[in-house]
Design a protein around this motif. Sequence first.
Motif, PDB file in Angstrom:
ATOM      1  N   ILE A   3       1.068  -1.663   0.096  1.00 21.76           N
ATOM      2  CA  ILE A   3       0.014   0.085  -0.191  1.00 21.76           C
ATOM      3  C   ILE A   3       1.159   1.245  -0.163  1.00 21.76           C
ATOM      4  O   ILE A   3       2.034   0.964   0.544  1.00 21.76           O
ATOM      5  N   THR A   4       0.697   2.584  -0.857  1.00 17.61           N
ATOM      6  CA  THR A   4       1.826   3.507  -0.792  1.00 17.61           C
ATOM      7  C   THR A   4       1.698   4.333   0.727  1.00 17.61           C
ATOM      8  O   THR A   4       2.497   5.070   0.557  1.00 17.61           O
ATOM      9  N   HIS A   5       0.641   4.437   1.423  1.00 17.66           N
ATOM     10  CA  HIS A   5       0.467   5.509   2.746  1.00 17.66           C
ATOM     11  C   HIS A   5      -0.327   5.051   3.595  1.00 17.66           C
ATOM     12  O   HIS A   5      -1.130   5.475   3.274  1.00 17.66           O
ATOM     13  N   ILE A   6      -0.045   5.149   5.055  1.00 18.04           N
ATOM     14  CA  ILE A   6      -0.701   5.171   6.275  1.00 18.04           C
ATOM     15  C   ILE A   6      -0.127   5.564   6.951  1.00 18.04           C
ATOM     16  O   ILE A   6      -1.258   5.792   8.544  1.00 18.04           O
ATOM     17  N   GLY A   7       0.592   6.164   7.038  1.00 18.67           N
ATOM     18  CA  GLY A   7       1.197   6.602   7.609  1.00 18.67           C
ATOM     19  C   GLY A   7       2.262   6.952   9.168  1.00 18.67           C
ATOM     20  O   GLY A   7       2.206   5.474   8.996  1.00 18.67           O
ATOM     21  N   GLY A   8       3.058   7.217   9.445  1.00 19.72           N
ATOM     22  CA  GLY A   8       3.802   6.993  10.867  1.00 19.72           C
ATOM     23  C   GLY A   8       5.484   5.655   9.950  1.00 19.72           C
ATOM     24  O   GLY A   8       5.415   4.752  10.533  1.00 19.72           O
ATOM     25  N   HIS A   9       6.145   6.577   9.289  1.00 22.46           N
ATOM     26  CA  HIS A   9       6.694   5.874   8.154  1.00 22.46           C
ATOM     27  C   HIS A   9       7.783   5.439   9.741  1.00 22.46           C
ATOM     28  O   HIS A   9       8.233   4.190   9.326  1.00 22.46           O
ATOM     29  N   ARG A  10       7.930   6.639  10.655  1.00 18.99           N
ATOM     30  CA  ARG A  10       8.870   5.816  11.188  1.00 18.99           C
ATOM     31  C   ARG A  10       8.695   4.092  13.072  1.00 18.99           C
ATOM     32  O   ARG A  10       9.521   4.420  13.435  1.00 18.99           O
ATOM     33  N   PHE A  11       7.497   3.582  12.112  1.00 18.21           N
ATOM     34  CA  PHE A  11       7.343   2.650  12.870  1.00 18.21           C
ATOM     35  C   PHE A  11       7.453   1.081  11.659  1.00 18.21           C
ATOM     36  O   PHE A  11       6.801   0.593  12.027  1.00 18.21           O
ATOM     37  N   SER A  12       8.562   1.931  11.172  1.00 17.44           N
ATOM     38  CA  SER A  12       8.179   0.961   9.834  1.00 17.44           C
ATOM     39  C   SER A  12       8.774  -0.247  10.354  1.00 17.44           C
ATOM     40  O   SER A  12       9.193  -0.658  11.170  1.00 17.44           O
ATOM     41  N   PRO A  13       8.186  -1.888   9.733  1.00 21.97           N
ATOM     42  CA  PRO A  13       7.586  -2.296   8.456  1.00 21.97           C
ATOM     43  C   PRO A  13       6.053  -1.851   9.108  1.00 21.97           C
ATOM     44  O   PRO A  13       5.637  -2.134  10.481  1.00 21.97           O
ATOM     45  N   THR A  14       5.223  -0.528   8.908  1.00 23.93           N
ATOM     46  CA  THR A  14       3.572  -1.216   9.001  1.00 23.93           C
ATOM     47  C   THR A  14       2.898  -1.561   8.220  1.00 23.93           C
ATOM     48  O   THR A  14       2.949  -1.358   7.602  1.00 23.93           O
ATOM     49  N   LEU A  15       1.673  -2.039   8.734  1.00 28.44           N
ATOM     50  CA  LEU A  15       1.028  -1.719   8.035  1.00 28.44           C
ATOM     51  C   LEU A  15      -0.703  -2.488   8.570  1.00 28.44           C
ATOM     52  O   LEU A  15      -0.742  -1.762   9.963  1.00 28.44           O
ATOM     53  N   LEU A  16      -1.978  -2.503   8.190  1.00 30.01           N
ATOM     54  CA  LEU A  16      -3.495  -1.825   7.943  1.00 30.01           C
ATOM     55  C   LEU A  16      -4.085  -3.362   7.409  1.00 30.01           C
ATOM     56  O   LEU A  16      -3.399  -4.298   6.950  1.00 30.01           O
ATOM     57  N   VAL A  17      -4.749  -4.046   8.811  1.00 29.28           N
ATOM     58  CA  VAL A  17      -5.447  -4.615   8.611  1.00 29.28           C
ATOM     59  C   VAL A  17      -6.883  -4.812   8.557  1.00 29.28           C
ATOM     60  O   VAL A  17      -7.918  -4.321   9.404  1.00 29.28           O
ATOM     61  N   LEU A  18      -7.496  -4.897   7.894  1.00 26.27           N
ATOM     62  CA  LEU A  18      -9.245  -5.002   6.650  1.00 26.27           C
ATOM     63  C   LEU A  18      -8.978  -7.180   7.572  1.00 26.27           C
ATOM     64  O   LEU A  18      -8.781  -7.274   6.885  1.00 26.27           O
ATOM     65  N   PRO A  19     -10.846  -6.680   8.051  1.00 25.63           N
ATOM     66  CA  PRO A  19     -11.798  -5.630   7.876  1.00 25.63           C
ATOM     67  C   PRO A  19     -11.803  -4.747   9.101  1.00 25.63           C
ATOM     68  O   PRO A  19     -12.622  -3.246   8.755  1.00 25.63           O
ATOM     69  N   TYR A  20     -11.555  -4.746   9.955  1.00 23.09           N
ATOM     70  CA  TYR A  20     -11.653  -3.720  10.964  1.00 23.09           C
ATOM     71  C   TYR A  20     -11.012  -2.903  11.508  1.00 23.09           C
ATOM     72  O   TYR A  20     -10.846  -1.914  11.775  1.00 23.09           O
ATOM     73  N   GLY A  21      -9.705  -2.798  10.201  1.00 21.71           N
ATOM     74  CA  GLY A  21      -8.741  -1.720  10.550  1.00 21.71           C
ATOM     75  C   GLY A  21      -7.697  -1.098  11.368  1.00 21.71           C
ATOM     76  O   GLY A  21      -7.326   0.281  11.707  1.00 21.71           O
ATOM     77  N   TYR A  22      -7.210  -1.905  12.461  1.00 17.58           N
ATOM     78  CA  TYR A  22      -6.438  -1.690  12.920  1.00 17.58           C
ATOM     79  C   TYR A  22      -4.902  -2.078  12.284  1.00 17.58           C
ATOM     80  O   TYR A  22      -4.505  -2.517  11.747  1.00 17.58           O
ATOM     81  N   ALA A  23      -4.043  -0.764  12.845  1.00 15.42           N
ATOM     82  CA  ALA A  23      -2.949  -0.632  12.001  1.00 15.42           C
ATOM     83  C   ALA A  23      -1.439  -1.146  12.842  1.00 15.42           C
ATOM     84  O   ALA A  23      -1.666  -1.096  14.678  1.00 15.42           O
ATOM     85  N   TYR A  24      -0.504  -1.585  12.714  1.00 14.66           N
ATOM     86  CA  TYR A  24       0.331  -2.365  13.825  1.00 14.66           C
ATOM     87  C   TYR A  24       1.637  -1.585  12.807  1.00 14.66           C
ATOM     88  O   TYR A  24       2.172  -0.786  11.653  1.00 14.66           O
ATOM     89  N   GLY A  25       3.271  -1.827  13.464  1.00 11.98           N
ATOM     90  CA  GLY A  25       3.527  -1.200  13.950  1.00 11.98           C
ATOM     91  C   GLY A  25       5.102  -1.801  13.913  1.00 11.98           C
ATOM     92  O   GLY A  25       4.891  -2.739  14.790  1.00 11.98           O
TER      93      GLY A  25
END
Length: 300
Positions: free
Chosen positions: A166-188
Motif C-alpha cells: 500500500i502507498t501510505h498509511i502514515g507513521g513511516h518511523r514505525f516501519s514496517p507498518t501495516l493496516l489489517v482489514l476488515p477491522y482497520g487496526y494498524a500495526y507497527g
Amino acid sequence: MTTCAIASREQAEPLAATAATARTWLLLEQPGPWGADALTASRLDREAGRALAAAGQGTGVRVALIRRPGRHADLGGAPRRRVFAAHTVPGRSWVRTWWTTDPASCAGLDFAALGRGEHGGVGEPYRGDPLALVCTNGRRDRCCALLGRPLAEELAASGGAGVWEITHIGGHRFSPTLLVLPYGYAYGRADAPSVKDVLASVRRGRMVTERCRGRSAWGRPGQAAELAVRELTGEDDAEALTLTDPVEPGPRWSVVVTHRDGRTWRVDGVTEPGAEVAASCGAVPGPQPREHVLAVSRLG
C-alpha cells in the motif's frame, strides 16, 4: 545515517494511538512504480488521481493505491484493477470489492455515503482472507521500502492471499507498518510471525493488542482509550467495543468506551510532547505528540 525507524526504536517511542484516522478506506490496485504522492505520481492517470484525492476530502474516506508484492512491472494499457472499499466502525464494519478497467470511475462514487458506512450495494461482499496491507512506498520514505517490502514478500511467499503493498498509511518511523482489514487496526514494527498471529486472530473475529497502533475509525485519543480498556480487561473481540471520541479538541481529553454487554468506562488522558525524533527520513527531528492515558474508570 540513522533512519527514522531506527531513531524511533532507540527512543522507545510508543506505538499506541499513532494510526491514521479513516472510517472508510478506498483501495485501488495500481501496478508499476509509485512516486511520493502516489495518486498523482504513478501510472494512474494524473487527473483521475487528483479527482480521487479531492473526492475523499472531508468525508472520512482515505484513498490509497495497492499492488501485489514482488517485482513491479511498468505496465501500460488498461488492465483490470482490483478495488476494495472497507468501513471500519465497530458493529458496522464491512469490505466490498470489484474490478474496474476505468480507475477514474471510482471518483464518481458517493464518498460521503461511504464515509458514513453506507456502501449502496457497490461491488460485492469480500469473503477472502483478511487483508494485510504493508506500506512499501520508498519514494515517500525509505524505511517503508527497506523494511516493508521484505515483509510483504515474505508474507506473500508463505501463502498470504490477502497480502498487498500500500502507498501510505502514515507513521513511516514505525516501519514496517501495516493496516489489517476488515477491522482497520494498524500495526507497527511488524515482523512475519507477529503479522501471521494477527491475521489468524482476525479470521476468528479477534484482534491483537501487541504492536497495535490503533483502530483507524477513531481519532488518536479514541485509539488510546480503546487500547487502554482492552489492556485492562483482556477483551480481544474485534467488534466488542465502541466509543465516543472527545468533542472538543485540546490537550486534555476524556473518552467513554462501551462494551456491547453494557459495561462502560471513562478514559481520561492528555496529549503531550513525546520522543524527539523525525517523523520521517529527511525531516527535522522534533517532539512527536503522544496520547498519555491518565486513568481508566469503570462507569457501569
